[in-house]
Scaffold this motif. Structure first.
Motif, short mmCIF file in Angstrom:
data_model
loop_
_atom_site.label_atom_id
_atom_site.label_comp_id
_atom_site.label_asym_id
_atom_site.label_seq_id
_atom_site.Cartn_x
_atom_site.Cartn_y
_atom_site.Cartn_z
N MET A 2 -57.20 -25.89 -4.06
CA MET A 2 -57.94 -27.07 -4.52
C MET A 2 -57.59 -27.46 -5.96
N THR A 3 -56.55 -26.83 -6.52
CA THR A 3 -56.08 -27.27 -7.83
C THR A 3 -54.67 -27.83 -7.66
N LYS A 4 -54.09 -28.31 -8.70
CA LYS A 4 -52.72 -28.87 -8.64
C LYS A 4 -51.71 -27.76 -8.40
N PRO A 5 -50.70 -27.92 -7.59
CA PRO A 5 -50.58 -29.01 -6.64
C PRO A 5 -51.25 -28.60 -5.33
N ALA A 6 -52.23 -29.39 -4.91
CA ALA A 6 -52.94 -29.07 -3.67
C ALA A 6 -52.12 -29.54 -2.48
N ASP A 7 -52.39 -28.92 -1.35
CA ASP A 7 -51.66 -29.32 -0.14
C ASP A 7 -52.00 -30.76 0.21
N GLU A 8 -53.26 -31.10 0.06
CA GLU A 8 -53.68 -32.46 0.40
C GLU A 8 -54.48 -33.04 -0.75
N GLU A 9 -54.30 -34.35 -0.93
CA GLU A 9 -54.99 -35.01 -2.04
C GLU A 9 -56.50 -34.83 -1.95
N ILE A 10 -56.99 -34.89 -0.72
CA ILE A 10 -58.45 -34.82 -0.55
C ILE A 10 -58.98 -33.46 -1.02
N LEU A 11 -58.16 -32.42 -0.90
CA LEU A 11 -58.60 -31.10 -1.36
C LEU A 11 -58.66 -31.04 -2.89
N GLU A 12 -57.76 -31.77 -3.52
CA GLU A 12 -57.77 -31.82 -4.98
C GLU A 12 -59.08 -32.44 -5.46
N VAL A 13 -59.45 -33.53 -4.77
CA VAL A 13 -60.71 -34.18 -5.14
C VAL A 13 -61.87 -33.23 -4.89
N GLN A 14 -61.82 -32.52 -3.77
CA GLN A 14 -62.90 -31.57 -3.47
C GLN A 14 -62.97 -30.50 -4.56
N GLY A 15 -61.81 -30.13 -5.08
CA GLY A 15 -61.77 -29.14 -6.16
C GLY A 15 -62.57 -29.63 -7.35
N LEU A 16 -62.36 -30.89 -7.73
CA LEU A 16 -63.10 -31.42 -8.87
C LEU A 16 -64.60 -31.52 -8.54
N GLN A 39 -41.68 -50.13 -14.28
CA GLN A 39 -42.17 -50.86 -13.11
C GLN A 39 -43.58 -51.40 -13.32
N GLY A 40 -44.07 -51.26 -14.52
CA GLY A 40 -45.38 -51.82 -14.82
C GLY A 40 -46.53 -50.96 -14.31
N GLN A 41 -46.25 -49.71 -14.00
CA GLN A 41 -47.33 -48.87 -13.52
C GLN A 41 -48.20 -48.39 -14.68
N ASP A 42 -49.39 -48.01 -14.32
CA ASP A 42 -50.30 -47.49 -15.31
C ASP A 42 -50.60 -46.05 -14.95
N PRO A 43 -50.37 -45.13 -15.85
CA PRO A 43 -50.60 -43.74 -15.48
C PRO A 43 -52.08 -43.35 -15.48
N PHE A 44 -52.96 -44.29 -15.72
CA PHE A 44 -54.37 -43.98 -15.61
C PHE A 44 -54.96 -44.81 -14.50
N SER A 45 -55.72 -44.21 -13.65
CA SER A 45 -56.50 -45.04 -12.74
C SER A 45 -57.88 -44.44 -12.66
N PHE A 46 -58.75 -45.11 -11.98
CA PHE A 46 -60.15 -44.79 -12.10
C PHE A 46 -60.76 -44.45 -10.75
N GLY A 47 -61.60 -43.45 -10.72
CA GLY A 47 -62.31 -43.11 -9.49
C GLY A 47 -61.37 -42.53 -8.45
N PHE A 48 -61.82 -42.53 -7.20
CA PHE A 48 -60.95 -42.10 -6.12
C PHE A 48 -59.82 -43.10 -5.99
N SER A 49 -58.69 -42.64 -5.50
CA SER A 49 -57.63 -43.60 -5.19
C SER A 49 -58.19 -44.55 -4.14
N LEU A 50 -57.99 -45.82 -4.35
CA LEU A 50 -58.53 -46.78 -3.38
C LEU A 50 -57.55 -47.05 -2.28
#
Ligand SMILES: C[S@@+](CC[C@H](N)C(=O)[O-])C[C@H]1O[C@@H](n2cnc3c(N)ncnc32)[C@H](O)[C@@H]1O
Length: 656
Positions: A114-128, A645-656
């Motif tokens: 549940m920490t980086k790098p988690a197998d699945e993104e959802i587990l990373e969120v569960q870790g937090l 590419q104009g990306q922002d390395p910060f985003s907010f909340g869960f990935s939408l």
């Protein structure tokens, strides 16, 4: 401290339904430029003094602002003096943020993946989420105790807490679809709460009684609260996308069009900063931007809505576009139902508006499968290879704008004649291979130029790998863009003058009409019903008001789409289709499309839309600084490409 005036702002004076406005009725008691979301405005909370002391101890600084409770947005950070553009208004040391990776139980979370790098993104969120639960449960013994105490105890504005009846008010909206994971996949982590509790969290708690986390109902409640806290207060930091709780950064509200700070990471000083993007007068609210989000998305992720939101739109799932095209093809094939076993039936190639021979050939190879079904499957794969599938497989349709280019190009591809489809496949592949090679070649050239032997030797393997990854990602993106441009150009060419162009326009408009009609039918109520509700807006219960402001603009966008593409002279409708195609480049695309020159055309399954696309989309709306931080591990190459590419390395909340 100014106090919120509950109930004083039932309704704002935003434009009434019919335009791109909110649908909040005119003539309400509040001043025209004032609006208070019926749900979500956070109130004052105990513990401000302890929090201030904690900030001092942790060197979390916001010297030019103070907490306040405002009539329109609730608790907010407000300038306590005039602030100059470029000033750092908030500074948070890197190690004051709370993550799964740095909480007290990080080694245990690591064992569970549940920490980086988690197998699945959802587990990373569960870790937090578990980290937040654990630290919250420790109370004053937690290093983050005073910070966590300042988060609202009451999260019932979040739809996760809504009753079934309230939630049904959202039927048909993007919020409802995404939360249930019915048409939009995957479902939100918040709505998977019962499942995740049963399968991940409760077993974790049982296996670690020493952690003191409550089980049963108390545990579930803590989990639900922490899920909402992470959904609406966490940030995703850096190229490595660490999900983190960032104290004070998370005290800023979102107001569309009013953002006055940008997020920044200073790697030298190891601090996360908020920088003023303009002069801010004393007393003004500091405003962040959570992304280019519609009311539906704001409600789903953060539990509030806006009166006037330029980002309001409806979300049309790709699967619905495919069904609408399939229905037309089936009808043209002589009424064959999409699932009916094949009989030999042909649409005449000379049948003008009734068809373009799309199913010819498709029926010749197999007798058993419905030829329309098979054709649609093939075209779907082709469209995917052409990069026409949008992020999260939904197209965003805005009132007053032509539909997205990729949507029109997808409809064209689904309806294309065998010859058109064959041409598209060949040209798309050629264009994508060429584009990917060109990116790879210029990256190689660039590296050769700048890497003297000594410099190259100084680069770590990790940096080299990161560079390679960045180049592969850029090549993939270029490949997708090139392929989708081919599709856009082919669709525009098919809409040319003459009978064939008119016939193509008629068919595409029929699909659009059926699509908009179907989308509008999915809501529990009609557009007219909602418009009729507006005069009694102020007397509706808060959640019903919020639901109305989430679904009405979606319906308006769909109704506007229908109005633009049906019942008008065909020349005007065709002009809308052309405008749509001209609004390209087509798709945010994704990794599911064409990978790189090496794997070009491989088709690669169900692309979920690359993360890059998502970041880019979010980044556009943000006041992202030119030199954004990397939030941790140094992957300079990736960051460079992300910025380019104009990306922002910060985003907010869960990935939408
Ligand atoms: C990151 S927090 C912002 C700080 C929050 N107001 C507080 O005092 O804790 C996000 C939450 O703030 C509230 N919020 C943010 N922007 C808002 C707005 N424009 N109107 C009403 N509530 C808002 C919502 O409750 C949302 O879930």
């Amino acid at each position: 401290m100014a106090k919120a005036k509950p109930g004083a702002k039932g309704a704002g004076g935003a434009p009434a339904a019919g335009g791109s406005g909110s649908g909040v009725p005119k003539g309400a008691t509040a001043p025209a430029d004032s609006f208070r979301s019926p749900v979500g405005c956070t109130g004052a909370q105990r513990g401000e003094t302890e929090f201030a002391a904690w900030c001092a101890e942790e060197k979390v600084r916001f010297p030019s602002s103070r907490l306040d409770v405002l009539p329109d947005t609730g608790r907010a950070l407000v300038a306590s003096r005039n602030i100059k553009m470029g000033e750092a208004v908030v500074e948070v040391p890197d190690d004051a943020v709370l993550m799964a990776d740095n909480c007290e139980i990080h080694t245990i979370l690591e064992e569970y993946g549940m920490t980086k790098p988690a197998d699945e993104e959802i587990l990373e969120v569960q870790g937090l989420i578990i980290a937040v639960m654990y630290e919250k449960n420790l109370g004053s013994k937690s290093r983050w105790g005073p910070y966590l105490d300042l988060l609202p105890d009451d999260m019932t504005h979040m739809p996760l807490y809504w009753t079934r009846a309230d939630f049904r008010e959202l039927r048909g909206t993007a919020a409802y679809d995404k939360m249930l994971g019915r048409v939009q996949h995957p479902a939100d982590a918040p709505t998977q709460v019962p499942m995740l509790w049963a399968e991940v969290i409760a077993p974790f708690i049982e296996e670690h009684p020493d952690l003191g986390l409550p089980g049963g109902e108390r545990g579930y409640e803590l989990y639900r609260w922490a899920t909402c806290a992470v959904a609406s207060y966490s940030f995703i930091l850096g190229d490595d996308k660490y999900q983190a709780m960032v104290p004070v950064w998370d005290l800023l509200n979102h107001i569309t069009g009013k953002v006055n700070v940008r997020l920044f990471h200073c790697p030298k000083r190891h601090v996360l900063q908020m920088i003023a993007t303009r002069d801010i007068a004393s007393g003004e609210e500091l405003v962040n931007n959570y992304g280019e989000l519609s009311n539906s998305e704001l409600l789903r992720g953060y539990g509030f809505v806006e009166a006037s939101n330029a980002h309001n739109h409806a979300q049309i799932p790709v699967s619905f576009v495919i069904s609408a095209a399939r229905d037309l093809l089936a009808e043209e094939a002589g009424g064959a139902g999409a699932s009916r076993p094949a009989k030999r039936q042909r649409a005449s190639a000379s049948d003008g508006a009734a068809g373009n021979g799309a199913i010819e050939g498709a029926e010749e190879e197999g007798e058993e499968e419905d030829p329309v079904q098979r054709l649609v499957k093939e075209r779907r794969r082709l469209a995917q290879r052409l990069g026409l599938f949008p992020q999260h497989h939904v197209f965003k349709v805005f009132a007053g704008r032509p539909p997205p280019a990729a949507l029109t190009a997808l409809i064209f591809t689904l309806l294309a004649s065998p010859q058109q489809a064959a041409d598209l496949a060949i040209q798309g592949r050629r264009a994508s291979v060429a584009a990917a090679r060109s990116v790879e070649a210029s990256a190689t050239g660039g590296r050769l130029k700048r890497s003297g032997k000594a410099r190259r030797a100084a680069r770590s393997e990790e940096e080299e790998e990161a560079d390679d990854e960045a180049v592969a990602e850029a090549a993939s993106k270029a490949a997708v863009e090139a392929a989708s441009k081919v599709a856009l150009a082919a669709a525009a060419a098919a809409l040319g003058d003459g009978a064939a162009g008119r016939a193509a326009a008629v068919r595409m408009c029929r699909v659009y009409d059926a699509l908009a009609e179907r989308m509008l039918r999915r809501y529990g109520t009609s557009l007219q019903d909602d418009q009729a509700l507006l005069p009694s807006y102020a007397s509706l219960p808060p959640r019903r008001r919020a639901a109305l402001l989430a679904r009405l603009p979606e319906k308006e966008a769909l109704a506007a789409l229908r109005a633009a593409l049906s019942g008008r002279p065909m020349a005007e409708q065709a002009a809308v289709l052309r405008a749509s195609l001209a609004s390209g480049p087509a798709a945010p695309g994704g990794k599911g499309a064409v990978a790189s020159s090496k794997g070009a055309g491989a088709g690669a399954g169900e692309g979920k839309g690359g993360k890059g696309g998502e970041a880019e989309e979010k980044g556009k709306g943000k006041a992202s600084g030119g030199k954004a931080g990397k939030g941790g591990k140094g992957k300079a190459g990736v960051a460079d490409v992300a910025q380019a590419q104009g990306q922002d390395p910060f985003s907010f909340g869960f990935s939408l």
